[in-house]
Design an enzyme around this catalytic site. Sequence first.
Site, PDB file in Angstrom:
ATOM      1  N   ARG A 180       0.817  -1.230   0.000  1.00 50.73           N
ATOM      2  CA  ARG A 180       0.000   0.000   0.000  1.00 50.73           C
ATOM      3  C   ARG A 180       0.845   1.272   0.000  1.00 50.73           C
ATOM      4  O   ARG A 180       0.500   2.277   0.641  1.00 50.73           O
ATOM      5  CB  ARG A 180      -0.972   0.017   1.210  1.00 50.73           C
ATOM      6  N   SER A 229     -10.255   0.001   3.963  1.00 45.27           N
ATOM      7  CA  SER A 229      -9.472  -0.455   5.116  1.00 45.27           C
ATOM      8  C   SER A 229      -8.808   0.740   5.793  1.00 45.27           C
ATOM      9  O   SER A 229      -8.106   1.506   5.141  1.00 45.27           O
ATOM     10  CB  SER A 229      -8.396  -1.438   4.674  1.00 45.27           C
ATOM     11  N   GLU A 299      -3.869   3.369   6.945  1.00 43.33           N
ATOM     12  CA  GLU A 299      -3.791   3.196   5.485  1.00 43.33           C
ATOM     13  C   GLU A 299      -4.494   4.377   4.826  1.00 43.33           C
ATOM     14  O   GLU A 299      -4.047   4.908   3.809  1.00 43.33           O
ATOM     15  CB  GLU A 299      -4.461   1.874   5.061  1.00 43.33           C
TER      16      GLU A 299
HETATM   17  C1  LIG Z   1     -15.557   0.349   0.010  1.00 47.49           C
HETATM   18  C2  LIG Z   1     -14.070   0.480  -0.225  1.00 47.49           C
HETATM   19  C3  LIG Z   1     -13.315  -0.642  -0.484  1.00 47.49           C
HETATM   20  C4  LIG Z   1     -11.934  -0.546  -0.704  1.00 47.49           C
HETATM   21  N1  LIG Z   1     -11.211  -1.674  -0.969  1.00 47.49           N
HETATM   22  C5  LIG Z   1      -9.882  -1.575  -1.233  1.00 47.49           C
HETATM   23  C6  LIG Z   1      -9.114  -2.747  -1.542  1.00 47.49           C
HETATM   24  O1  LIG Z   1      -9.611  -3.858  -1.600  1.00 47.49           O
HETATM   25  N2  LIG Z   1      -7.792  -2.595  -1.801  1.00 47.49           N
HETATM   26  C7  LIG Z   1      -7.182  -1.378  -1.773  1.00 47.49           C
HETATM   27  O2  LIG Z   1      -5.977  -1.296  -2.027  1.00 47.49           O
HETATM   28  N3  LIG Z   1      -7.881  -0.250  -1.461  1.00 47.49           N
HETATM   29  C8  LIG Z   1      -9.210  -0.338  -1.198  1.00 47.49           C
HETATM   30  N4  LIG Z   1      -9.915   0.801  -0.899  1.00 47.49           N
HETATM   31  C9  LIG Z   1      -9.205   2.092  -0.771  1.00 47.49           C
HETATM   32  C10 LIG Z   1      -9.119   2.914  -2.069  1.00 47.49           C
HETATM   33  O3  LIG Z   1     -10.155   2.568  -2.973  1.00 47.49           O
HETATM   34  C11 LIG Z   1      -7.754   2.760  -2.747  1.00 47.49           C
HETATM   35  O4  LIG Z   1      -6.686   3.169  -1.909  1.00 47.49           O
HETATM   36  C12 LIG Z   1      -7.669   3.582  -4.043  1.00 47.49           C
HETATM   37  O5  LIG Z   1      -6.474   3.243  -4.713  1.00 47.49           O
HETATM   38  C13 LIG Z   1      -7.709   5.076  -3.817  1.00 47.49           C
HETATM   39  O6  LIG Z   1      -7.916   5.691  -5.060  1.00 47.49           O
HETATM   40  P1  LIG Z   1      -8.643   7.122  -5.163  1.00 47.49           P
HETATM   41  O7  LIG Z   1      -8.667   7.523  -6.581  1.00 47.49           O
HETATM   42  O8  LIG Z   1      -9.956   7.079  -4.477  1.00 47.49           O
HETATM   43  O9  LIG Z   1      -7.597   8.019  -4.367  1.00 47.49           O
HETATM   44  P2  LIG Z   1      -7.884   9.102  -3.225  1.00 47.49           P
HETATM   45  O10 LIG Z   1      -8.560   8.446  -2.081  1.00 47.49           O
HETATM   46  O11 LIG Z   1      -8.545  10.296  -3.796  1.00 47.49           O
HETATM   47  O12 LIG Z   1      -6.386   9.446  -2.814  1.00 47.49           O
HETATM   48  C14 LIG Z   1      -5.569   8.487  -2.196  1.00 47.49           C
HETATM   49  C15 LIG Z   1      -4.112   8.902  -2.330  1.00 47.49           C
HETATM   50  O13 LIG Z   1      -3.743   8.833  -3.699  1.00 47.49           O
HETATM   51  C16 LIG Z   1      -3.205  10.073  -4.126  1.00 47.49           C
HETATM   52  N5  LIG Z   1      -3.569  10.267  -5.538  1.00 47.49           N
HETATM   53  C17 LIG Z   1      -4.796  10.200  -6.104  1.00 47.49           C
HETATM   54  N6  LIG Z   1      -4.718  10.457  -7.425  1.00 47.49           N
HETATM   55  C18 LIG Z   1      -3.407  10.700  -7.691  1.00 47.49           C
HETATM   56  C19 LIG Z   1      -2.664  11.033  -8.861  1.00 47.49           C
HETATM   57  N7  LIG Z   1      -3.265  11.201 -10.060  1.00 47.49           N
HETATM   58  N8  LIG Z   1      -1.319  11.204  -8.754  1.00 47.49           N
HETATM   59  C20 LIG Z   1      -0.689  11.062  -7.558  1.00 47.49           C
HETATM   60  N9  LIG Z   1      -1.332  10.754  -6.419  1.00 47.49           N
HETATM   61  C21 LIG Z   1      -2.676  10.574  -6.485  1.00 47.49           C
HETATM   62  C22 LIG Z   1      -3.826  11.122  -3.214  1.00 47.49           C
HETATM   63  O14 LIG Z   1      -3.013  12.283  -3.122  1.00 47.49           O
HETATM   64  C23 LIG Z   1      -3.873  10.344  -1.890  1.00 47.49           C
HETATM   65  O15 LIG Z   1      -2.625  10.410  -1.234  1.00 47.49           O
HETATM   66  C24 LIG Z   1     -11.304   0.716  -0.658  1.00 47.49           C
HETATM   67  C25 LIG Z   1     -12.075   1.873  -0.410  1.00 47.49           C
HETATM   68  C26 LIG Z   1     -13.447   1.755  -0.180  1.00 47.49           C
HETATM   69  C27 LIG Z   1     -14.246   3.005   0.082  1.00 47.49           C
END
Ligand SMILES: Cc1cc2nc3c(=O)[nH]c(=O)nc-3n(C[C@H](O)[C@H](O)[C@H](O)COP(=O)(O)OP(=O)(O)OC[C@H]3O[C@@H](n4cnc5c(N)ncnc54)[C@H](O)[C@@H]3O)c2cc1C
Length: 311
Positions: A180, A229, A299
Amino acid sequence: MTAFPDIIPAIRAAAPALRGRLIANQLLSDLTWFRVGGPAQVLFTPADEEDLAHLLDVLDPDLPVTVIGLGSNLIVRDGGIPGVTIRLGGKAFGSVEIDGETLRAGTAVPDMRLAKTAAEASLDGLAFLRGIPGSIGGALRMNAGAHGGETTDVLVEARGIDRSGTLRVFTHAKMGFTYRHSEAPEDVIFTSALFRGRPGDRREIEAEMDRVTAAREAAQPIRERTGGSTFKNPPGGKAWQLVDAAGCRGLTLGGAQVSEMHCNFLINRADASASDIEALGEEVRRRVRETSGVELHWEIRRIGVPASTGG
Ligand SMILES: Cc1cc2nc3c(=O)[nH]c(=O)nc-3n(C[C@H](O)[C@H](O)[C@H](O)COP(=O)(O)OP(=O)(O)OC[C@H]3O[C@@H](n4cnc5c(N)ncnc54)[C@H](O)[C@@H]3O)c2cc1C
């Protein structure tokens, strides 16, 4: 909500050629899964990669820049985010191009869409993305993974723009992926990524994606306002088991609650503030430390400033 001073006129003066959209004091609770958080002092949606690079080049280097994706791994604090918050839109950063066994995706592409596109092209290895509700940008930053697969397994290289407006390309090795986490510099805003699948059977891949979906429906509160998580699994253990053993399942603080269904998920049960959710997470960490001696690490990314200091 109190507002941040409007700095858009100063940005426009410094970057008259800017083509993207600037919004002052955009409430971020509308853009995060938890549905909490104060405003972005400025929310910028670049017209394309060049436009993004231009803004970062001319922007006052002291002004903080933050990037958000689909907000599925974020607690934005109640005072909001000072400076410029960048969110890449689907129009300029939402395409997927397939070439043989490789796929190039813009970082605004939802993980689920990349999984589906790969399956349609009979490319295996990306089905794990089917259940992750974030964008490719978030997946690169977080090394998102599930069901035995992780972003690191399929990434070839990522492309992005750094705080000075310079285009950077990161090979897989340069991404420095661990659990992660990516070692790529925090100031880099990823704009696209190249993935490699392997030839497979479309129907089998789709069946695998259906299994992923069903497993999630059964085990996670995916229809709640949550951030996924909350804590990373400690080496050799499961965060949820430690949270459970510390008696935190169902624990509430203000409008926030530890999910009854999956106790490594926090939920916004009833008009929680970001501060309720973060304080509940800290209380869980304290109780786990007390009962098992294990230090849980967040996380979920917590960004922005508390209510008293923000917009
Ligand atoms: C119901 C649910 C289930 C989930 N299950 C999982 C799972 O099974 N496995 C898992 O790994 N995660 C899971 N997640 C967490 C999440 O979906 C992941 O971490 C996902 O990768 C975050 O992506 P996001 O676009 O929503 O990023 P955000 O939440 O908007 O941002 C997360 C981080 O990424 C950075 N970021 C976003 N876009 C960029 C970019 N273009 N360039 C550089 N940095 C960037 C942000 O600055 C921040 O630090 C879950 C979340 C939910 C709500």
